[in-house]
Write a protein that holds these residues in place. Sequence first.
Motif, PDB file in Angstrom:
ATOM      1  N   ASP A  56      -2.731  -5.124   2.699  1.00 42.34           N
ATOM      2  CA  ASP A  56      -2.784  -4.972   3.332  1.00 42.34           C
ATOM      3  C   ASP A  56      -0.912  -4.532   4.144  1.00 42.34           C
ATOM      4  O   ASP A  56      -0.425  -4.306   4.546  1.00 42.34           O
ATOM      5  CB  ASP A  56      -3.318  -4.854   4.368  1.00 42.34           C
ATOM      6  N   VAL A  57      -0.609  -6.280   3.883  1.00 37.85           N
ATOM      7  CA  VAL A  57       1.278  -6.095   4.242  1.00 37.85           C
ATOM      8  C   VAL A  57       1.561  -6.032   3.551  1.00 37.85           C
ATOM      9  O   VAL A  57       2.770  -5.324   3.933  1.00 37.85           O
ATOM     10  CB  VAL A  57       1.218  -7.932   5.118  1.00 37.85           C
ATOM     11  N   ILE A  58       1.576  -6.122   2.268  1.00 37.88           N
ATOM     12  CA  ILE A  58       2.448  -5.807   1.121  1.00 37.88           C
ATOM     13  C   ILE A  58       2.137  -4.010   1.126  1.00 37.88           C
ATOM     14  O   ILE A  58       3.182  -3.715   0.945  1.00 37.88           O
ATOM     15  CB  ILE A  58       2.157  -6.988  -0.148  1.00 37.88           C
ATOM     16  N   ALA A  59       1.317  -3.796   1.201  1.00 39.52           N
ATOM     17  CA  ALA A  59       1.209  -2.043   1.688  1.00 39.52           C
ATOM     18  C   ALA A  59       2.657  -1.034   2.109  1.00 39.52           C
ATOM     19  O   ALA A  59       2.742  -0.708   2.841  1.00 39.52           O
ATOM     20  CB  ALA A  59      -0.313  -1.698   0.951  1.00 39.52           C
ATOM     21  N   ASP A  60       2.153  -1.922   3.607  1.00 38.43           N
ATOM     22  CA  ASP A  60       2.837  -1.745   4.680  1.00 38.43           C
ATOM     23  C   ASP A  60       4.082  -2.422   4.983  1.00 38.43           C
ATOM     24  O   ASP A  60       4.697  -1.011   4.398  1.00 38.43           O
ATOM     25  CB  ASP A  60       2.675  -2.324   5.968  1.00 38.43           C
ATOM     26  N   LEU A  62       5.482  -1.953   1.643  1.00 38.94           N
ATOM     27  CA  LEU A  62       6.452  -0.956   0.603  1.00 38.94           C
ATOM     28  C   LEU A  62       5.746   0.211   1.214  1.00 38.94           C
ATOM     29  O   LEU A  62       5.673   1.155   0.369  1.00 38.94           O
ATOM     30  CB  LEU A  62       5.442  -1.436  -0.922  1.00 38.94           C
ATOM     31  N   LYS A  63       5.626   0.862   2.312  1.00 35.31           N
ATOM     32  CA  LYS A  63       4.573   1.892   2.442  1.00 35.31           C
ATOM     33  C   LYS A  63       3.641   2.438   1.307  1.00 35.31           C
ATOM     34  O   LYS A  63       4.848   4.146   1.698  1.00 35.31           O
ATOM     35  CB  LYS A  63       6.549   2.756   3.095  1.00 35.31           C
ATOM     36  N   LEU A  64       2.420   1.503   0.982  1.00 35.61           N
ATOM     37  CA  LEU A  64       1.923   2.413  -0.421  1.00 35.61           C
ATOM     38  C   LEU A  64       1.157   2.508   0.939  1.00 35.61           C
ATOM     39  O   LEU A  64       0.421   1.356   1.578  1.00 35.61           O
ATOM     40  CB  LEU A  64       1.595   1.559  -0.679  1.00 35.61           C
ATOM     41  N   SER A  65       0.452   3.926   0.843  1.00 33.77           N
ATOM     42  CA  SER A  65      -1.359   4.311   1.602  1.00 33.77           C
ATOM     43  C   SER A  65      -2.113   4.451   1.070  1.00 33.77           C
ATOM     44  O   SER A  65      -1.820   4.786  -0.182  1.00 33.77           O
ATOM     45  CB  SER A  65      -0.604   5.111   3.259  1.00 33.77           C
TER      46      SER A  65
END
Length: 65
Positions: A56-60, A62-65
Amino acid sequence: MGFWYLLLFLIGIVFIIVGVTKKGVSGEVKAVIMLFVIGVLFIVGSVILLMPGSSDVIADLLKLS
């Protein structure tokens, strides 16, 4: 993905071992310090990536939703 985190962890350990065992070489001090620092960074990175919720932190980041 756990395999890659483990591989990153093991590479970090190898770099630290190489950095510690070659501490008496005066001509390659910079390379030894770099191996040690990179090894520590690899280990810290792999431990952070293995923590729950790291995806979740990596997705945030990299702005991946």
